[in-house]
Design a protein around this motif. Structure first.
Motif, PDB file in Angstrom:
ATOM      1  N   ILE A  27      -8.277  -3.451   3.349  1.00  0.00           N
ATOM      2  CA  ILE A  27      -8.869  -2.176   2.922  1.00  0.00           C
ATOM      3  C   ILE A  27      -8.413  -1.055   3.847  1.00  0.00           C
ATOM      4  CG2 ILE A  27     -11.045  -0.910   2.671  1.00  0.00           C
ATOM      5  CD1 ILE A  27     -12.333  -3.575   1.817  1.00  0.00           C
ATOM      6  N   SER A  57      -3.840  10.672   7.646  1.00  0.00           N
ATOM      7  CA  SER A  57      -4.705  10.409   6.499  1.00  0.00           C
ATOM      8  C   SER A  57      -6.090  11.007   6.682  1.00  0.00           C
ATOM      9  CB  SER A  57      -4.817   8.901   6.264  1.00  0.00           C
ATOM     10  OG  SER A  57      -3.564   8.353   5.934  1.00  0.00           O
ATOM     11  N   PHE A  76      -6.623   2.375   2.587  1.00  0.00           N
ATOM     12  CA  PHE A  76      -7.163   3.696   2.910  1.00  0.00           C
ATOM     13  C   PHE A  76      -6.180   4.517   3.742  1.00  0.00           C
ATOM     14  CE2 PHE A  76     -11.271   2.437   1.376  1.00  0.00           C
ATOM     15  CZ  PHE A  76     -11.987   3.615   1.188  1.00  0.00           C
ATOM     16  N   SER A 132     -10.738   4.011   7.956  1.00  0.00           N
ATOM     17  CA  SER A 132     -11.202   4.060   6.572  1.00  0.00           C
ATOM     18  C   SER A 132     -12.490   4.871   6.462  1.00  0.00           C
ATOM     19  CB  SER A 132     -11.437   2.644   6.038  1.00  0.00           C
ATOM     20  OG  SER A 132     -10.254   1.870   6.110  1.00  0.00           O
ATOM     21  N   THR A 133     -13.392   4.676   7.401  1.00  0.00           N
ATOM     22  CA  THR A 133     -14.653   5.419   7.405  1.00  0.00           C
ATOM     23  C   THR A 133     -14.403   6.910   7.620  1.00  0.00           C
ATOM     24  OG1 THR A 133     -15.796   3.478   8.299  1.00  0.00           O
ATOM     25  CG2 THR A 133     -16.927   5.594   8.477  1.00  0.00           C
ATOM     26  N   ILE A 174     -11.705   8.634   6.856  1.00  0.00           N
ATOM     27  CA  ILE A 174     -11.113   9.204   5.640  1.00  0.00           C
ATOM     28  C   ILE A 174     -12.200   9.439   4.593  1.00  0.00           C
ATOM     29  CG2 ILE A 174      -9.550   8.751   3.699  1.00  0.00           C
ATOM     30  CD1 ILE A 174      -7.827   7.120   5.700  1.00  0.00           C
ATOM     31  N   LEU A 175     -13.069   8.455   4.402  1.00  0.00           N
ATOM     32  CA  LEU A 175     -14.165   8.573   3.438  1.00  0.00           C
ATOM     33  C   LEU A 175     -15.067   9.749   3.809  1.00  0.00           C
ATOM     34  CD1 LEU A 175     -15.238   7.047   0.924  1.00  0.00           C
ATOM     35  CD2 LEU A 175     -16.723   5.758   2.469  1.00  0.00           C
ATOM     36  N   LEU A 190     -15.595  -1.592   6.367  1.00  0.00           N
ATOM     37  CA  LEU A 190     -14.527  -0.626   6.647  1.00  0.00           C
ATOM     38  C   LEU A 190     -14.278  -0.533   8.145  1.00  0.00           C
ATOM     39  CD1 LEU A 190     -15.509   2.305   4.242  1.00  0.00           C
ATOM     40  CD2 LEU A 190     -14.022   0.343   3.776  1.00  0.00           C
ATOM     41  N   SER A 223       0.833  -1.209   0.000  1.00  0.00           N
ATOM     42  CA  SER A 223       0.000   0.000   0.000  1.00  0.00           C
ATOM     43  C   SER A 223       0.863   1.252   0.000  1.00  0.00           C
ATOM     44  CB  SER A 223      -0.918   0.007   1.225  1.00  0.00           C
ATOM     45  OG  SER A 223      -1.776  -1.106   1.236  1.00  0.00           O
TER      46      SER A 223
END
Length: 476
Positions: free
Chosen positions: A236, A398, A240, A449-450, A452-453, A445, A78
């Motif tokens: 994932i 991030s 992310f 990850s959530t 960041i989204l 997620l 990654s």
């Protein structure tokens, strides 16, 4: 006297000597922060790859391989993908802006593009997260010294901090770039030579698969050798968290600022990404072989130094252990670079001493480096393991910075208000899910990850609700 320890101490003294010799040539803040913008393709490659192969990518990833098998590749993989985006998308554009406006740090860019308040917000969060990251590198050094010489964790942390702080404080990015040449040669040579011996120790690939099957059973072995063995949510999460981290990190952006030209950025940074993608197999496979040979280690992060010491001849073992030591120290200097620039330039100079001269900023930066070294030692002593320390930093960076930086570079309507809402909103969602929902996010997620989204959703919405009104930066 322990031969391994003698070799590592000698190597550490060489690094300090080189750093101080180069440091005598650094006379101003420009040399300390961006190496006078004279990093060639080769120098940029070595200082980036040396920064990117650290405690997480060696000791930490070998520990993942020890427990979960081949799917541990996704951590460094990654990061390699993120490096390719930095090479061709982020790096050239932000470098042109840095040259046009004489920027030293990512904080300088955030101030110019958004506002001083957003710069302060990000710099403050980065200082906290980066201290955690620095402590992770010191823990990596401590585990090496613990295995080779039975040195207590606290003393190992102190030794790692002294080596890194002393050579970086002398000359900043220029010292680090030159020292990194020595370090990356040792790192790549050590791991390349170690691989055949480690695999041979367990009877080759067939011996490894047979041993794992015997220990874990058919189903467990299939998962151990599966690319998704660590779990879809974790993979994932790595994508992310780490892809943005390795193309927006203040430390890596600062190194890109030091490039001589755009060609150096594209070639040097891309080569760094390719090497990461290939190197990613090495610590994972070594960790897998360590599990086959030593399945009952008390701490999985001891897998790599144990394999390096026990599974190969003394001469190769010494070089391999020096390679791990080099990896931890080289990344630790990159972390100190982030800390020093964030605190001295983005916080102290910007908010408290705006009239500080170039020479004054250089002296302040060296003092801040030493202070951060002391604080990093204290955190490393209480931090449980390497990956915990690294995930604190990568998650914080991030979630708070990815959306504002990406949208700010490529969308003129991105505003300071949107950037602040995006960063704060993403952090709040991440913390709520991490501590209130057991780290689980939406669907498959995780919390990070959530977050960041969610920060990207806020940032994109702000383009239409709060569009920027100030004049935008010119990179021509």
């Amino acid at each position: 006297m322990n031969g391994y320890l003698v070799a590592i101490v000698f190597y550490a003294l060489v690094l300090i000597a080189i750093g101080w010799f180069i440091g005598k040539k650094v006379k101003g803040a420009g040399g300390f922060f961006v190496a006078g913008r004279q990093l060639t393709t080769g120098l940029l490659f070595t200082t980036l790859i040396a920064a990117n192969i650290g405690a997480g990518s060696t000791v930490g990833v070998a520990g993942i391989g020890y427990k979960f098998g081949i799917s541990g590749w996704w951590w460094i993989g990654s990061a390699g993908i993120g490096s390719m985006i930095l090479a061709y998308v982020i790096g050239p554009k932000i470098w042109r802006i840095s040259c046009r406006y004489n920027l030293y740090t990512l904080g300088d860019y955030l101030d110019l593009r958004y506002s001083k308040s957003f710069r302060g917000l990000i710099s403050g969060m980065m200082a906290i997260g980066t201290l955690a990251l620095f402590s992770g590198q010191l823990i990596g050094v401590a585990w090496i010294l613990n295995v080779v010489a039975n040195i207590d964790k606290v003393w190992g942390i102190l030794i790692g901090a002294c080596v890194t702080t002393l050579y970086f404080a002398a000359g900043g990015l220029l010292s680090a770039a030159i020292v990194n040449i020595v370090e990356i040669v040792v790192i790549l040579l050590g791991f390349t030579l170690a691989m055949p011996f480690v695999i041979s120790y367990v009877g080759g690939w067939s011996g490894l698969t047979a041993s794992i099957a015997q220990k874990l059973g058919t189903e467990g072995a299939a998962q151990f050798f599966s690319w998704k063995g660590i779990g879809a949510t974790t993979i994932i999460g790595y994508l992310f968290m780490l892809i943005p981290s390795f193309c927006i990190s203040p430390g890596l952006i600062g190194k890109v600022y030091g490039a001589k030209n755009e060609r150096a950025i594209k070639a040097g940074t891309a080569l760094n990404g390719v090497v990461q993608l290939i190197f990613a197999f090495s610590p994972v496979i070594i960790g897998m072989c360590a599990f086959a040979a030593f399945p009952n280690l008390a701490n999985r992060e001891l897998a790599l130094p144990t394999a390096m010491k026990e599974m190969m001849p003394f001469a190769i073992s010494t070089l391999a252990l020096a390679a791990i030591f080099a990896a931890e120290v080289s990344t630790a200097d990159a972390v100190l670079y982030m800390l020093t620039t964030s605190i001295s330039n983005d916080i102290v100079k910007t908010f408290f001493r705006p009239n500080l001269s170039e020479q004054g900023l250089l002296k302040l930066s060296r003092k801040v480096t030493l202070i951060c070294g002391v604080i990093g030692v204290a955190l490393a002593i209480v931090m449980p393991n390497i990956l915990t320390a690294l995930q604190i930093f990568y998650s914080l960076m991030s979630v708070s910075l990815a959306a504002p930086l990406f949208l700010g570079l490529f969308c003129r309507r991105a505003s300071s208000k949107g950037a602040i809402l995006s960063a704060v909103g993403g952090i709040i969602i991440t913390l709520f899910l991490q501590f209130g929902n057991g780290g689980k996010g939406i669907w498959i997620l995780n919390a990070t990850s959530t977050g960041i989204l969610f920060s990207f959703v806020i940032m994109i919405a702000s383009i239409f609700i709060f569009p920027a009104t100030k004049a935008q930066l010119d990179d021509k």
